[in-house]
Design a protein around this motif. Structure first.
Motif, mmCIF file in Angstrom:
data_model
loop_
_atom_site.group_PDB
_atom_site.id
_atom_site.type_symbol
_atom_site.label_atom_id
_atom_site.label_comp_id
_atom_site.label_asym_id
_atom_site.label_seq_id
_atom_site.Cartn_x
_atom_site.Cartn_y
_atom_site.Cartn_z
ATOM 1 N N ILE A 190 0.917 -1.196 0.126
ATOM 2 C CA ILE A 190 0.076 0.107 0.100
ATOM 3 C C ILE A 190 0.815 1.419 0.083
ATOM 4 O O ILE A 190 0.364 2.333 -0.281
ATOM 5 C CB ILE A 190 -0.936 -0.173 1.187
ATOM 6 C CG1 ILE A 190 -0.334 0.033 2.489
ATOM 7 C CG2 ILE A 190 -1.881 -1.301 1.043
ATOM 8 C CD1 ILE A 190 -1.061 0.207 3.689
ATOM 9 N N LEU A 191 2.257 1.112 0.275
ATOM 10 C CA LEU A 191 3.072 2.306 0.070
ATOM 11 C C LEU A 191 3.600 2.276 -1.051
ATOM 12 O O LEU A 191 4.737 3.231 -1.415
ATOM 13 C CB LEU A 191 4.026 2.310 1.450
ATOM 14 C CG LEU A 191 3.314 2.266 2.637
ATOM 15 C CD1 LEU A 191 4.655 2.077 3.922
ATOM 16 C CD2 LEU A 191 2.692 3.351 2.895
ATOM 17 N N ALA A 246 0.290 2.447 -5.753
ATOM 18 C CA ALA A 246 -1.092 2.582 -4.758
ATOM 19 C C ALA A 246 -1.031 3.944 -4.084
ATOM 20 O O ALA A 246 -2.303 4.535 -3.935
ATOM 21 C CB ALA A 246 -0.599 1.610 -3.317
ATOM 22 N N MET A 247 -0.017 4.793 -3.692
ATOM 23 C CA MET A 247 -0.074 6.258 -3.382
ATOM 24 C C MET A 247 -0.853 6.808 -4.518
ATOM 25 O O MET A 247 -1.599 7.842 -4.055
ATOM 26 C CB MET A 247 1.255 6.544 -2.928
ATOM 27 C CG MET A 247 2.000 5.831 -1.867
ATOM 28 S SD MET A 247 0.813 5.901 -0.462
ATOM 29 C CE MET A 247 1.002 7.670 0.188
ATOM 30 N N LEU A 278 -4.295 6.112 -4.586
ATOM 31 C CA LEU A 278 -5.085 6.815 -3.491
ATOM 32 C C LEU A 278 -5.013 8.396 -3.494
ATOM 33 O O LEU A 278 -5.912 8.871 -3.186
ATOM 34 C CB LEU A 278 -4.263 6.534 -2.052
ATOM 35 C CG LEU A 278 -4.746 6.990 -0.574
ATOM 36 C CD1 LEU A 278 -5.993 6.409 -0.386
ATOM 37 C CD2 LEU A 278 -3.712 6.926 0.432
ATOM 38 N N CYS A 321 -8.741 9.050 3.314
ATOM 39 C CA CYS A 321 -7.545 8.347 3.280
ATOM 40 C C CYS A 321 -7.417 7.153 4.416
ATOM 41 O O CYS A 321 -6.996 6.121 4.079
ATOM 42 C CB CYS A 321 -6.256 9.372 3.213
ATOM 43 S SG CYS A 321 -4.656 8.466 3.139
ATOM 44 N N LEU A 322 -7.340 7.778 5.668
ATOM 45 C CA LEU A 322 -7.673 6.611 6.667
ATOM 46 C C LEU A 322 -8.659 5.615 6.461
ATOM 47 O O LEU A 322 -8.541 4.549 6.731
ATOM 48 C CB LEU A 322 -7.674 7.488 8.059
ATOM 49 C CG LEU A 322 -6.547 8.465 8.181
ATOM 50 C CD1 LEU A 322 -6.754 9.090 9.738
ATOM 51 C CD2 LEU A 322 -5.346 7.544 8.396
ATOM 52 N N ARG A 337 -7.782 3.021 4.132
ATOM 53 C CA ARG A 337 -6.704 2.147 4.433
ATOM 54 C C ARG A 337 -7.089 1.456 5.793
ATOM 55 O O ARG A 337 -6.466 0.480 6.055
ATOM 56 C CB ARG A 337 -5.268 2.895 4.787
ATOM 57 C CG ARG A 337 -4.838 3.407 3.692
ATOM 58 C CD ARG A 337 -4.166 2.172 2.614
ATOM 59 N NE ARG A 337 -3.509 2.901 1.503
ATOM 60 C CZ ARG A 337 -3.967 2.633 0.325
ATOM 61 N NH1 ARG A 337 -5.055 2.158 0.242
ATOM 62 N NH2 ARG A 337 -3.300 3.264 -0.661
ATOM 63 N N LYS A 377 -10.080 -4.093 4.914
ATOM 64 C CA LYS A 377 -9.027 -3.261 4.302
ATOM 65 C C LYS A 377 -8.986 -3.159 3.028
ATOM 66 O O LYS A 377 -8.959 -4.208 2.543
ATOM 67 C CB LYS A 377 -7.644 -3.517 5.128
ATOM 68 C CG LYS A 377 -7.661 -3.336 6.825
ATOM 69 C CD LYS A 377 -6.441 -3.732 7.387
ATOM 70 C CE LYS A 377 -6.388 -3.509 8.637
ATOM 71 N NZ LYS A 377 -5.115 -3.838 9.442
ATOM 72 N N THR A 378 -8.468 -2.081 2.468
ATOM 73 C CA THR A 378 -8.395 -1.776 1.165
ATOM 74 C C THR A 378 -6.679 -1.962 0.709
ATOM 75 O O THR A 378 -6.193 -1.127 1.460
ATOM 76 C CB THR A 378 -9.142 -0.503 0.699
ATOM 77 O OG1 THR A 378 -10.286 -0.603 1.023
ATOM 78 C CG2 THR A 378 -8.967 -0.444 -0.842
#
Length: 689
Positions: free
Chosen positions: A649-650, A654-655, A658, A668-669, A672, A688-689
């Motif tokens: 996810i990082l 993915a960013m 997002l 955003c939270l 996640r 969770k996504t």
């Protein structure tokens, strides 16, 4: 003072008929207005977009195969696959078709042909559907459209080598002579696609074999090339004391138009007839066939030897020998001889009438005239038609001395001899169907029904089903028009090459059957909109519909596609207003997957704008609709439980994703998996996504 040249000056106003009475306006403004409107129409025609059209004998391979099936037939792909898998499991254990060796595949095909010879129509239909699934490319074991087309071609060559074509041809004869099916169709008030199931399966197998074998590629093996030539010969001549295949299909067309067999799937019959004639008459789909046969159209300059031989041949053909073209026996007087000072005055005309009888000879004319005539004959274009007409005239003049003409038994000559006795009926039947498929033709009670193989058994009850059927009907008519016009052009072109009188005989019967006003009927409309109209849904075309799960069509998205809103909406993007552009991009996003891959490739700027400006869901497939639901290859790894891939996810991807879908920190939270206290809980299965 009034200008005397001005319209209406010094004279009473006219009413447009030239007299001075009445209250009408002058006639000149009407003429000018008509001229202006005509000018506007002519100027508007210049602004028409350039059509991307490539002239050829046929379209691309995938397009020609997709036109065989209507959208109403799409559920039958699953039926064909189920019939094959049920039969294959009883014969082969633990393996799939693509995993078998060639000998095992041939053995299975031989078993299918043996099981095809049964009395029960239901069992015979199931086996025929299994053969059709093979001809369609065993799409259940393929991963892409390219694989489906490859295996379809491979299987068709294999089926032909095992004798499948002859077996299905015999079954087709049986179905044509089936009087029970004809009588039941005549008694029904409305004929649907269910009345021609057996015929459609048989014709589909034959069409797939003809089209795949007809296609020539450089990578074809020697065995395939030999099979193609054998297949062409088999189509040319009659087998088992039966008429050639093309004449059988022509008889189906006339039987359908006479009303004796209204359940015939006429679109499949016409497509198959067109491709059979193309396979018969053309070794290669080349438009240079005229240049190949016509020696006078070659652009290469002739050599001196060829010119001399050509001039000799022309002399013998004309039946004369120009003596003055040879070297003179008496040399001409030298130019240095003194000229007489006295000039002799000749009268302007002869006092007697000339005794010239032969106007073709050049005897007595000056040498420059001979040279110019010789040059003219060397470079004069003489068509094949002129040579054939001259030969026919010579045969009529001297039938005893020249003897009987030896006509070579070419495929074109054999086809013409077979069509000759029923040629008027064939032309009338083709033009009747063409008239029924014309876009401006009105529905009549006594006209033929060309929609028997596209109308479903149960008529649509929702708006979405009605719109889909409407697109299918328009597409069905377009394909019929294409097949008939291509067939007529093909026949006329090759009959003209074979003999000019054959071409004139066919053209004469077309004129007698009112072909000219029928063609004008097609042009008596908004021809630009008719040509540029696209009646089709790309995701429902073969082989795309066999590889992926069909997307869910909604009324809103289908209406946008039907009304061709994409170019209109694209023009609306020129307005520099944020909210307008946002909603236009949303409307384009809804229909993107239905517009086809080619539209997405040519509109990448619009695709980028949709990706940047419109909010997306996590598993949104708007940009890759044709790649949805691709089936994995079911090989030896079948049955193993595959692990879900781990997602970082990082990662930059993915960013970036997002960044486009989250509009604030809370989003955003939450996306996640870290929700605020008191926030609504997600449904089961969405963690969770």
């Amino acid at each position: 003072m009034e200008d005397p040249a001005a319209p209406g000056a010094g004279s009473p106003p006219t009413n447009g008929n030239g007299n001075g009475s009445g209250k009408g306006k002058p006639a000149a403004p009407k003429g000018r207005e008509a001229f202006r409107s005509q000018r506007r129409e002519s100027e508007g025609s210049v602004d028409c977009p350039t059509l991307e059209f490539e002239y050829g004998d046929a379209d691309g391979h995938a397009a020609e195969l997709s036109e065989l099936y209507s959208y109403t037939e799409n559920p039958e792909f699953t039926t064909n696959r189920r019939c094959f898998e049920e039969d294959f499991k009883t014969q082969v254990q633990g393996e799939e078709w693509l995993e078998l060796e060639e000998d095992a595949q041939k053995a299975y095909v031989m078993g299918l042909l043996d099981r095809l010879e049964v009395v029960s129509r239901e069992r015979r239909l199931k086996v025929a559907r299994a053969v059709l699934y093979l001809a369609q490319g065993t799409f259940g074991e393929c991963d892409s459209e390219v694989d489906v087309l490859h295996w379809s071609r491979y299987n068709c060559f294999l089926l032909y080598q095992m004798g499948t074509f002859s077996a299905f041809l015999e079954l087709l004869h049986m179905e044509i002579d089936n009087s029970q099916a004809c009588s039941s169709a005549l008694r029904k008030p409305a004929i649907s696609i269910a009345d021609s199931t057996e015929l459609r399966v048989l014709l589909s197998v034959l069409y797939l074999m003809v089209e795949n074998i007809r296609l020539e590629r450089e990578t074809d093996s020697c065995g395939w090339r030999t099979a193609r030539e054998t297949f062409r010969t088999e189509l040319s001549f009659s087998t088992h004391n039966q008429e050639p295949f093309a004449l059988l299909l022509f008889s189906m067309v006339t039987k359908f138009c006479s009303g004796l067999a209204p359940h015939f799937p006429i679109k499949k019959v016409l497509l198959l007839l067109w491709k059979v004639v193309m396979q018969l008459l053309t070794k290669q789909d080349s438009l240079d066939i005229y240049n190949e046969r016509d020696l006078f159209k070659t652009e290469e300059p002739a050599t001196e030897e060829e010119e001399e031989s050509a001039s000799d041949g022309e002399r013998t053909l004309d039946g004369e020998l120009d003596l003055l073209e040879q070297d003179p026996l008496v040399p001409p007087p030298s130019s240095q001889a003194p000229l007489s000072a006295e000039r002799v005055a000749f009268p302007k005309g002869l006092p007697w009438a000339p005794k010239v009888r032969d106007t073709d000879t050049l005897v007595g004319l000056p040498r420059p005239i001979h040279e110019s005539v010789k040059t003219l004959k060397q470079h004069k274009y003489v068509s094949i038609a002129d040579v054939q007409i001259k030969n026919e005239e010579e045969l009529e003049k001297c039938p005893m001395s020249l003897g009987e003409e030896v006509v070579p038994e070419t495929p074109c000559e054999i086809l013409y001899q077979g069509m000759l006795y029923s040629l008027p009926q064939y032309m009338i039947a083709l033009l009747k169907i063409l008239l029924a498929a014309a876009p401006t033709s009105k529905a009549k009670t006594d006209s033929i029904n060309i929609l028997a193989d596209v109308l479903p058994e149960e008529m649509p009850i929702t708006v979405l089903q009605s719109m889909k059927l409407g697109i299918d009907v328009n597409r069905h008519k377009e394909i019929i028009v294409k097949s008939i016009s291509a067939l007529l052009l093909l026949l006329l072109k090759h009959f003209k090459l074979n003999h000019i009188y054959q071409f004139e005989y066919v053209s004469q019967h077309l004129v007698f059957a009112n072909c000219i006003p029928l063609i004008l009927k097609f042009f008596n409309q908004n021809i630009l909109s008719y040509i540029t109209a696209k009646n089709g849904i790309s995701v429902l075309d073969y082989p795309c519909c066999t590889i992926q799960d069909l997307p869910e069509l909604t009324t809103e998205s289908l209406m946008l596609v039907v009304f061709k809103s994409a170019p209109i909406l694209k023009r609306a993007l020129k307005v520099k207003q944020a909210m307008l552009q946002l909603y236009v991009l949303k409307l384009l996003k809804i229909q993107t997957k239905y517009l086809g891959r080619q539209w997405r490739k040519s509109n990448m700027k619009t695709m980028s704008a949709i990706y940047q400006k419109v909010r997306h869901r996590m598993n949104d497939d708007w940009a890759y609709g044709n790649a949805k639901g691709k089936k994995k290859s079911r090989g030896k790894s079948r049955g193993k439980k595959q692990k879900k891939p781990e997602v970082d996810i990082l990662s930059p991807a993915a960013m970036l994703n997002l960044y486009y879908i989250a509009h604030n920190v809370a989003d955003c939270l939450q996306l996640r998996g870290f929700r605020w206290p008191g926030a609504a809980k997600a449904k089961k299965g969405k963690g969770k996504t």
